[in-house]
Design an enzyme around this catalytic site. Structure first.
Site, PDB file in Angstrom:
ATOM      1  N   THR A   1       0.847  -1.198   0.000  1.00 34.06           N
ATOM      2  CA  THR A   1       0.000   0.000   0.000  1.00 34.06           C
ATOM      3  C   THR A   1       0.878   1.241   0.000  1.00 34.06           C
ATOM      4  OG1 THR A   1      -1.798   1.200   1.105  1.00 34.06           O
ATOM      5  CG2 THR A   1      -0.201   0.097   2.536  1.00 34.06           C
TER       6      THR A   1
ATOM      7  N   ILE B   1       0.077   5.261   4.301  1.00 34.08           N
ATOM      8  CA  ILE B   1       0.743   5.045   5.584  1.00 34.08           C
ATOM      9  C   ILE B   1      -0.249   4.934   6.740  1.00 34.08           C
ATOM     10  CG2 ILE B   1       1.172   7.478   6.144  1.00 34.08           C
ATOM     11  CD1 ILE B   1       3.628   4.542   6.617  1.00 34.08           C
ATOM     12  N   ASN B   2      -1.432   5.550   6.624  1.00 33.06           N
ATOM     13  CA  ASN B   2      -2.445   5.430   7.681  1.00 33.06           C
ATOM     14  C   ASN B   2      -2.940   3.989   7.811  1.00 33.06           C
ATOM     15  OD1 ASN B   2      -2.456   8.171   8.485  1.00 33.06           O
ATOM     16  ND2 ASN B   2      -3.721   8.680   6.727  1.00 33.06           N
TER      17      ASN B   2
ATOM     18  N   ASP C   1      -8.550  -3.575   0.218  1.00 31.52           N
ATOM     19  CA  ASP C   1      -9.423  -2.715  -0.573  1.00 31.52           C
ATOM     20  C   ASP C   1     -10.672  -2.469   0.247  1.00 31.52           C
ATOM     21  OD1 ASP C   1      -9.894  -1.186  -2.879  1.00 31.52           O
ATOM     22  OD2 ASP C   1     -11.164  -2.733  -3.730  1.00 31.52           O
ATOM     23  N   SER C   2     -11.169  -1.265   0.162  1.00 32.81           N
ATOM     24  CA  SER C   2     -12.367  -0.950   0.933  1.00 32.81           C
ATOM     25  C   SER C   2     -13.279  -0.042   0.123  1.00 32.81           C
ATOM     26  CB  SER C   2     -12.001  -0.298   2.273  1.00 32.81           C
ATOM     27  OG  SER C   2     -11.199   0.838   2.064  1.00 32.81           O
TER      28      SER C   2
ATOM     29  N   TYR D   1     -14.516   9.559   3.454  1.00 29.89           N
ATOM     30  CA  TYR D   1     -15.913   9.773   3.839  1.00 29.89           C
ATOM     31  C   TYR D   1     -16.107   9.861   5.354  1.00 29.89           C
ATOM     32  CZ  TYR D   1     -16.655   8.519  -1.034  1.00 29.89           C
ATOM     33  OH  TYR D   1     -16.609   8.483  -2.401  1.00 29.89           O
ATOM     34  N   ASP D   2     -15.034   9.818   6.118  1.00 30.01           N
ATOM     35  CA  ASP D   2     -15.139   9.860   7.584  1.00 30.01           C
ATOM     36  C   ASP D   2     -15.985  11.028   8.109  1.00 30.01           C
ATOM     37  OD1 ASP D   2     -13.611   7.595   7.626  1.00 30.01           O
ATOM     38  OD2 ASP D   2     -11.908   8.487   8.694  1.00 30.01           O
TER      39      ASP D   2
ATOM     40  N   LYS E   1     -12.015   5.746  16.211  1.00 38.36           N
ATOM     41  CA  LYS E   1     -12.479   5.124  14.976  1.00 38.36           C
ATOM     42  C   LYS E   1     -11.870   3.734  14.822  1.00 38.36           C
ATOM     43  CE  LYS E   1     -11.903   5.163  10.032  1.00 38.36           C
ATOM     44  NZ  LYS E   1     -11.120   5.641   8.922  1.00 38.36           N
TER      45      LYS E   1
END
Length: 181
Positions: free
Chosen positions: A7, A10-11, A62-63, A139-140, A160
């Site tokens: 990926t 980094i988050n 993947d999300s 979208y948070d 979260k």
């Protein structure tokens, strides 16, 4: 045990490291074609593709963000839609709509010499009527998880991460990996 996380985000790596604390995560970025299909199809293809190049145990993730009243849109196109119309566009599409149910889903593809295993996590909730909280992560700022009255953007990364779709998927992966040790 050591696995590679393919990926550029980094988050996602930080979140994985906190959940997979018994497993060493090495971050590497490998560009791979992203199929148009379900999250499962994208994760499976990405994991296989990257494993063929790296030949080391690895994961891809993947999300997507799925809005019920929009028939699951933006779904697997979440990144493109966010970059195109953003949260403002989603709120505009839902103007006057009372059914604001939505969910985030994450699928992790793990691949080693034995093939691909998939692990998924879902967090249900609904779309707020306005942007609230941190505007820096997708979208948070418009998603309120079930049981909360704050958006993911207002909750912050620590809170979260306790209930996120990604956490649920990573916990399933962790359970699987610990059985292999």
């Amino acid at each position: 045990m050591e696995i590679y996380f393919i990926t550029g985000n980094i988050n996602k790596v930080r979140e994985a490291e906190t959940i997979l604390k018994d497993i060493k995560i090495k971050n590497i970025k490998i560009e791979y074609p992203e199929l148009q299909g379900t999250l499962e199809e994208v994760a499976e293809f990405g994991a296989k593709y990257c494993y063929e190049r790296l030949k080391k145990p690895l994961i891809v993730e993947d999300s997507g963000f799925f809005v019920e009243a929009l028939k699951g849109f933006p779904g697997t196109y979440s990144r493109f839609v966010y970059e195109t119309i953003g949260n403002e566009g989603i709120l505009k599409l839902l103007k006057g709509v009372s059914d604001r149910r939505a969910y985030f889903k994450s699928v992790i593809g793990y691949c080693d010499e034995n093939g691909v295993q998939l692990f998924s996590g879902v967090v249900k909730g609904y779309v707020s009527s306005e942007i609230r909280g941190d505007k820096g992560f997708g979208y948070d700022p418009i998603f309120i998880p079930e049981g909360y009255d704050k958006t993911f953007g207002e909750l912050g990364i620590e809170e979260k991460s306790k209930v996120s779709h990604r956490r649920k998927a990573f916990e399933k992966l962790r359970e699987f990996l610990l059985k292999k040790i």
